[in-house]
Write a protein that holds these residues in place. Structure first.
Motif, PDB file in Angstrom:
ATOM      1  N   PHE A 154      -4.870  -4.017  -7.485  1.00  0.00           N
ATOM      2  CA  PHE A 154      -4.199  -4.248  -6.202  1.00  0.00           C
ATOM      3  C   PHE A 154      -4.675  -5.560  -5.586  1.00  0.00           C
ATOM      4  CE2 PHE A 154      -3.752  -3.646  -1.591  1.00  0.00           C
ATOM      5  CZ  PHE A 154      -2.444  -3.195  -1.490  1.00  0.00           C
ATOM      6  N   PHE A 155      -5.982  -5.783  -5.618  1.00  0.00           N
ATOM      7  CA  PHE A 155      -6.588  -7.010  -5.097  1.00  0.00           C
ATOM      8  C   PHE A 155      -6.141  -8.225  -5.898  1.00  0.00           C
ATOM      9  CE2 PHE A 155      -9.972 -10.173  -5.155  1.00  0.00           C
ATOM     10  CZ  PHE A 155     -10.297 -10.310  -3.809  1.00  0.00           C
ATOM     11  N   TYR A 209     -16.504  -4.847  -3.168  1.00  0.00           N
ATOM     12  CA  TYR A 209     -16.471  -3.392  -2.988  1.00  0.00           C
ATOM     13  C   TYR A 209     -17.601  -2.893  -2.096  1.00  0.00           C
ATOM     14  CZ  TYR A 209     -19.613  -3.092  -7.162  1.00  0.00           C
ATOM     15  OH  TYR A 209     -20.636  -3.231  -8.077  1.00  0.00           O
ATOM     16  N   ASN A 269       0.636   2.818  -3.229  1.00  0.00           N
ATOM     17  CA  ASN A 269      -0.717   3.118  -3.707  1.00  0.00           C
ATOM     18  C   ASN A 269      -1.145   4.478  -3.143  1.00  0.00           C
ATOM     19  OD1 ASN A 269      -3.781   3.103  -3.580  1.00  0.00           O
ATOM     20  ND2 ASN A 269      -3.444   1.185  -4.695  1.00  0.00           N
ATOM     21  N   LEU A 306      -9.982  -6.242   3.079  1.00  0.00           N
ATOM     22  CA  LEU A 306      -9.480  -6.637   1.757  1.00  0.00           C
ATOM     23  C   LEU A 306      -8.738  -7.962   1.841  1.00  0.00           C
ATOM     24  CD1 LEU A 306      -9.121  -5.478  -1.220  1.00  0.00           C
ATOM     25  CD2 LEU A 306      -6.828  -4.859  -0.474  1.00  0.00           C
ATOM     26  N   SER A 336       0.824  -1.218   0.000  1.00  0.00           N
ATOM     27  CA  SER A 336       0.000   0.000   0.000  1.00  0.00           C
ATOM     28  C   SER A 336       0.856   1.264   0.000  1.00  0.00           C
ATOM     29  CB  SER A 336      -0.922   0.002   1.230  1.00  0.00           C
ATOM     30  OG  SER A 336      -0.173   0.183   2.431  1.00  0.00           O
ATOM     31  N   TRP A 343     -13.534   1.054  -7.123  1.00  0.00           N
ATOM     32  CA  TRP A 343     -12.975  -0.298  -7.079  1.00  0.00           C
ATOM     33  C   TRP A 343     -12.261  -0.632  -8.381  1.00  0.00           C
ATOM     34  CZ3 TRP A 343     -11.567  -4.637  -4.743  1.00  0.00           C
ATOM     35  CH2 TRP A 343     -11.527  -5.825  -5.485  1.00  0.00           C
ATOM     36  N   LEU A 397      -4.496   4.661  -1.075  1.00  0.00           N
ATOM     37  CA  LEU A 397      -4.402   4.087   0.264  1.00  0.00           C
ATOM     38  C   LEU A 397      -3.589   4.965   1.200  1.00  0.00           C
ATOM     39  CD1 LEU A 397      -3.906   0.314  -0.628  1.00  0.00           C
ATOM     40  CD2 LEU A 397      -5.839   1.297   0.595  1.00  0.00           C
ATOM     41  N   ARG A 412      -7.274   2.976   6.974  1.00  0.00           N
ATOM     42  CA  ARG A 412      -6.481   2.137   6.073  1.00  0.00           C
ATOM     43  C   ARG A 412      -6.283   0.749   6.661  1.00  0.00           C
ATOM     44  NH1 ARG A 412      -2.584   5.392   5.237  1.00  0.00           N
ATOM     45  NH2 ARG A 412      -1.148   4.664   6.855  1.00  0.00           N
ATOM     46  N   THR A 451      -9.111   1.915  -8.942  1.00  0.00           N
ATOM     47  CA  THR A 451      -8.041   2.064  -7.952  1.00  0.00           C
ATOM     48  C   THR A 451      -7.618   0.781  -7.257  1.00  0.00           C
ATOM     49  OG1 THR A 451      -8.942   4.271  -7.529  1.00  0.00           O
ATOM     50  CG2 THR A 451      -7.320   3.431  -5.960  1.00  0.00           C
ATOM     51  N   TYR A 452      -8.574  -0.102  -6.963  1.00  0.00           N
ATOM     52  CA  TYR A 452      -8.254  -1.223  -6.076  1.00  0.00           C
ATOM     53  C   TYR A 452      -8.321  -2.610  -6.702  1.00  0.00           C
ATOM     54  CZ  TYR A 452      -8.768   2.440  -2.593  1.00  0.00           C
ATOM     55  OH  TYR A 452      -8.644   3.590  -1.878  1.00  0.00           O
ATOM     56  N   LYS A 453      -8.958  -2.759  -7.832  1.00  0.00           N
ATOM     57  CA  LYS A 453      -9.122  -4.098  -8.429  1.00  0.00           C
ATOM     58  C   LYS A 453      -7.766  -4.734  -8.755  1.00  0.00           C
ATOM     59  CE  LYS A 453     -11.552  -6.683 -12.023  1.00  0.00           C
ATOM     60  NZ  LYS A 453     -10.396  -7.536 -12.325  1.00  0.00           N
TER      61      LYS A 453
END
Length: 250
Positions: A226-227, A209, A79, A97, A76, A219, A82, A90, A222-224
């Motif tokens: 990362f996931f 999400y 990122n 997550l 993170s 989602w 984050l 966070r 930004t985060y998909k």
């Protein structure tokens, strides 16, 4: 020896330690041989071994979820979204997550999921029509149709409330290519486009999400990725453990 063969040694139905002579195949290994092999493989890929055992239900997932959270915390730092969060938010965000990363990694075609048709109850409401009649002396006269709601067993899950988490390819990852099969005269299989060869669907992104408390656009943007990279890391660690176990048992 495969990782999947190890699970049975943690809960054997009928096995007498030392009763089977030591050999070079999984079928002739004793419990002592297996545990020694597992220890040597863990020395080379401890995370991968623990990941798989937690995935198989042999170990509780707490430790491995903590590992994923630590990995996510480290990543993170690169990122921006984050890093803009407050430390408490966070931490809670990455904890949630990480739990979903482990759930997604743990899925397989043999997993069971809640039936969407009946919402896990095993029954659905169905509307039926019945024709009632009345009798006058020796004659029967029909009345109008009567509509009523009744509870019936859900067909997709057979009343169990859960279904196998397999794709339409039934967990094989490939489907029959009818066009090429008709052209060549022999069965031709292609990768299943729905599951991209995995044999099972992944977790629904909407569930993830929603649990994270973010909109779909955030989602996806930004985060998909990362996931997905965290899930990929888990699979890579498992593959490394598989290779390590194969080396020490051959």
């Amino acid at each position: 020896m495969k990782l999947e063969a190890i699970v049975k040694y943690f809960s054997p139905k009928s096995m007498t330690p030392g009763a089977v002579p030591c050999g070079m195949t999984a079928d002739t290994l004793t419990i002592t041989d297996v545990m020694a092999s597992l220890g040597m493989a863990a020395a080379q890929s401890a995370i991968g071994i623990e990941l798989y055992l937690a995935k198989a239900g042999v170990l509780p997932p707490d430790n491995i979820t903590n590992y994923i959270e630590q990995l996510a915390t480290e990543r993170s730092k690169k990122n921006r979204a984050l890093q803009k969060m407050g430390s408490h938010r966070r931490r809670a965000f990455l904890r949630t997550l990480s739990e979903y990363v482990f759930r997604d990694y743990s899925l397989s075609a043999a997993s069971t999921t809640k039936c969407d048709c009946c919402s896990g109850t095993g029954f659905i409401d169905a509307e039926v029509f019945t024709m009632k009649a009345y009798r006058v002396r020796d004659s029967w006269f029909p009345q109008e149709q009567d509509r009523e709601q009744i509870r019936v067993i859900c067909k997709p899950c057979g009343g169990k409330g859960a279904i196998k988490n397999e794709c339409r390819c039934r967990g094989r990852g490939v489907v029959l290519n009818k066009e090429k099969t008709d052209f060549q005269g022999v069965p031709v299989y292609s990768q299943c486009k729905r599951c991209t060869g995995r044999g099972y669907p992944r977790l629904k992104e909407a569930e993830i999400y929603a649990a994270l408390g973010i909109p779909k656009s955030t989602w996806s943007r930004t985060y998909k990725l990362f996931f997905d990279r965290l899930v990929e890391h888990c699979h890579m660690e498992e593959a490394s453990a598989e290779k390590a176990l194969d080396r020490v048992t051959h």
